[in-house]
Design an enzyme around this catalytic site. Structure first.
Site, short mmCIF file in Angstrom:
data_model
loop_
_atom_site.label_atom_id
_atom_site.label_comp_id
_atom_site.label_asym_id
_atom_site.label_seq_id
_atom_site.Cartn_x
_atom_site.Cartn_y
_atom_site.Cartn_z
N GLU A 47 17.39 -13.21 28.63
CA GLU A 47 18.17 -13.97 30.00
C GLU A 47 17.42 -15.10 30.49
O GLU A 47 15.99 -14.99 30.23
CB GLU A 47 18.13 -12.91 31.17
N LYS A 117 26.71 -13.91 34.78
CA LYS A 117 26.41 -12.64 35.17
C LYS A 117 27.51 -12.20 36.45
O LYS A 117 27.36 -13.00 37.43
CB LYS A 117 25.01 -12.84 35.57
N CYS A 151 21.18 -8.33 31.79
CA CYS A 151 20.33 -7.65 32.89
C CYS A 151 20.74 -6.54 33.72
O CYS A 151 21.27 -5.55 33.33
CB CYS A 151 19.39 -8.59 33.47
#
Length: 283
Positions: A47, A117, A151
């Site tokens: 990330e 995300k 994540c």
């Protein structure tokens, strides 16, 4: 090299330098070229590998963000074409005035997909980015169907399940796990793999940034939940594993014919899952 019918994948655990896009880009290119030389086809980076993560404001994040068709992405695409290798890496994406924590999937023929995300923790640059606005999607690369998430998305099992229902063979999770994420690193990845009968690649970073230590422990799990490769907590390292899409697509698991058979996709009862899509209730 990969066994017949399998595709070799690489996970590059690295230490991005906060705000140093040029140095990070050079290291992504070097990691991609080396992994490709070692026989990998998809090569996955952490990330925010291009920018670093621990920015203290939206303005700082925007200053180090790039467009999805910007020079940096083009350079990675050029190397992917030359090496005939795919690549997934995290970046801060600037889209007009908007800022996203994103990852991009690049194949030998160029950009194949962008993911922004969806689930944002109160940490690092995620405190300042816009929530992801693109639907979950699966993209084909080198014969693999790849689903991307980032994540904190991994903490929501709905994410992995949706990507599985869309046909993913492998779920890639570029991440920046800091201290206190050890349980996720150890248990979440094999659990997501086992419960969805897919491969999962979790690619973390190492080092200290903005007062946070990142714990490494990148891993690749197979559809049974077995860990095929795991990195240490401190060092930069590249992991390799062979991925067999036939295994991911065989959801009907026959342990004892006629007596013990499992299919975690076909055995679902969606009619009972209504609360999963209701607005947030008690916190």
């Amino acid at each position: 090299m990969s066994s017949p019918g399998t595709i070799r994948a690489a996970a590059v655990q690295m230490e991005p330098k906060l705000g140093n896009v040029e140095e990070n880009l050079d290291r992504i290119l070097a990691g991609l070229e080396q992994a490709a030389a070692d026989g990998a086809k998809p090569v996955v980076f952490p990330e925010c590998a291009l920018s670093g993560y621990g920015f203290g404001s939206r303005e700082e994040g925007l200053a180090h963000a790039v467009a999805s068709d910007g020079r940096e992405v083009v350079k990675v695409a050029e190397l992917a074409r030359r090496t005939q290798c795919g690549c997934i890496f995290g970046l801060l994406e600037r889209a007009g005035s908007r800022l996203f924590n994103a990852c991009v999937l690049i194949g030998p023929d160029g950009v194949k997909g962008i993911y922004r995300k969806v689930h944002l923790p109160f940490l690092g640059v995620d405190m300042f980015v816009d929530p992801g606005d693109l639907a979950f999607a699966v993209h084909e690369l080198e014969g693999l169907r790849i689903g991307m998430h980032i994540c904190y998305d991994g903490a929501f099992p709905e994410t992995a399940r949706v990507l599985t229902l869309l046909g993913a063979d492998v779920l890639v999770l570029p991440t920046n796990w800091p201290t206190h994420s050890e349980c996720a690193a150890e248990h979440m990845i094999p659990t997501r793999a086992m419960e969805n009968t897919v491969y999962v690649m979790a690619v973390n970073r190492v080092g200290v940034e903005s007062g946070f230590r990142f714990i490494g422990a990148s891993s690749i799990a197979d559809p049974s939940g077995a860990i095929l490769a795991r990195a240490g907590a401190e060092a930069e390292q590249t992991l390799f594993a062979d991925i067999d899409p036939v295994r991911s697509r065989a959801k009907h698991l026959v342990r004892v014919p006629g007596r013990h058979e499992v299919n975690r996709i076909a055995d679902r009862r969606p009619g009972f899952y209504g609360p999963l899509v209701e607005p947030n209730g008690r916190s």
